[in-house]
Design an enzyme around this catalytic site. Structure first.
Site, short mmCIF file in Angstrom:
data_model
loop_
_atom_site.label_atom_id
_atom_site.label_comp_id
_atom_site.label_asym_id
_atom_site.label_seq_id
_atom_site.Cartn_x
_atom_site.Cartn_y
_atom_site.Cartn_z
N LYS A 162 -5.94 2.28 -16.83
CA LYS A 162 -6.39 1.69 -15.58
C LYS A 162 -7.25 2.67 -14.78
O LYS A 162 -8.28 2.31 -14.21
CB LYS A 162 -5.19 1.22 -14.75
CG LYS A 162 -4.49 0.02 -15.36
CD LYS A 162 -3.12 -0.25 -14.74
CE LYS A 162 -2.42 -1.41 -15.42
NZ LYS A 162 -1.05 -1.66 -14.92
N ASP B 125 -2.05 -6.67 -8.07
CA ASP B 125 -1.34 -7.31 -9.18
C ASP B 125 -1.19 -8.82 -8.94
O ASP B 125 -0.93 -9.57 -9.88
CB ASP B 125 0.05 -6.69 -9.35
CG ASP B 125 0.08 -5.60 -10.41
OD1 ASP B 125 -0.77 -5.63 -11.32
OD2 ASP B 125 0.94 -4.71 -10.32
N GLN C 282 3.25 0.49 -10.84
CA GLN C 282 3.42 0.20 -12.26
C GLN C 282 4.86 -0.21 -12.55
O GLN C 282 5.81 0.50 -12.22
CB GLN C 282 3.04 1.42 -13.10
CG GLN C 282 3.11 1.20 -14.60
CD GLN C 282 2.09 0.18 -15.08
OE1 GLN C 282 0.94 0.21 -14.69
NE2 GLN C 282 2.52 -0.73 -15.93
#
Length: 300
Positions: free
Chosen positions: A58, A125, A102
């Protein structure tokens, strides 16, 4: 005269992701021209090897498109309150446009509480309840990256989706439910299958588009597939092959399904690259939404 056996077209997620990243890079340049550089904060708690790989990928993508990235690494012993305090600081920091924590988190931390703590306008997200609800209502919100990537692939390889029957196998909050909402927005007729569905394979065989998101390696075989269907395999399962070796496979039995489907995403190289590219897109979208909110606040 012998006929060649049918083989599904493999959908190249890597190429599609690179095309999307090129578009995002242009959007980042446009933001910079207006005096704003999109910035993404990535929070990693613990030392899970898979999570470390995902975070590294990422951050690499952010650098590729010109998004600023800030990495926050903490030991697995970090308390929930300490993590929430970090998120609060990032929410307040006007220089941070996107926040990604995460997952999975250590067992002593409530993932739901952490997701709800992130500002909906910085929730790249797309997991916050406000964004989940807005998605169902068709609002412009930050959308979970994997379903967003699937829709991009379908737009490129599946043609006009309106009126087609889409079957989503799986009902998770991360993939299955938002996937169904996006397919409805694209004017599909949508069926969601799950562990309590009866005669699931028969229902799946009605699908023009099948999304496999159950987390069971090779579960979807040719008996689930309508001839000519487009199959998107979201599953990422690591299976061992002996002698300490392992490999990644999807939820779809690619050998049998490729003899029936019109097009199919491979694992790896299908949905995975699109998920990361859509995270970059979400970071730019978050930046734009925050600028709009600030302008409205000034006008008010």
């Amino acid at each position: 005269m012998t006929t060649q056996p049918h083989t599904a077209r493999l959908i190249d997620g890597k190429q599609s992701a690179q095309r999307l990243l090129a578009e995002v890079a242009q959007q980042v340049q446009a933001c910079r021209a207006e005096g704003v550089t999109p910035a993404l904060a990535v929070v990693l708690v613990g030392d899970d090897p898979a999570s470390q790989v995902y975070v590294r990928n990422k951050l690499r993508a952010a650098e590729q498109v010109g998004i600023l990235s800030h990495e926050y690494r903490f030991p697995a012993t970090l308390s929930e309150q300490q993590l929430l305090a970090t998120i609060d600081n990032l929410n307040r920091d006007a220089a941070v446009n996107g926040i990604l924590v995460q997952l999975p988190l250590p067992a002593h931390i409530d993932e739901g509480r952490v997701v709800r703590a992130i500002s909906p306008l910085k929730d790249v997200d797309g997991f916050h309840p406000e964004n989940a609800g807005g998605l169902v209502q068709g609002q412009r919100v930050l959308t979970p990256c994997t379903p967003l990537g699937c829709m991009r692939l379908l737009a490129e390889y599946g043609g006009d989706l309106a009126g087609k029957h889409a079957v989503v196998v799986g009902r998770s909050n991360i993939v299955g439910k938002p996937m169904a909402a996006l397919l409805l927005q694209a004017h599909c007729s949508v069926t969601t299958l799950h562990s309590r569905s009866q005669d699931a394979a028969r229902l799946a065989r009605q699908a023009d588009i099948l999304i496999a998101a159950v987390g069971r390696p090779g579960m979807i075989d040719a008996s689930w597939i309508k001839p000519g269907a487009v199959v998107i395999d979201v599953g990422i399962n690591r299976i061992t092959q002996g002698e300490g070796r392992s490999r990644l496979v999807g939820d779809v039995d690619i050998a049998s399904v490729s003899a029936v489907a019109a097009a199919l995403t491979p694992v790896p190289g299908g949905v995975g690259p699109m998920t990361i590219a859509c995270l970059m897109q979400n970071t730019v979208t978050a930046t734009q939404l925050q600028q709009q909110a600030a302008a409205l606040q000034c006008a008010g």
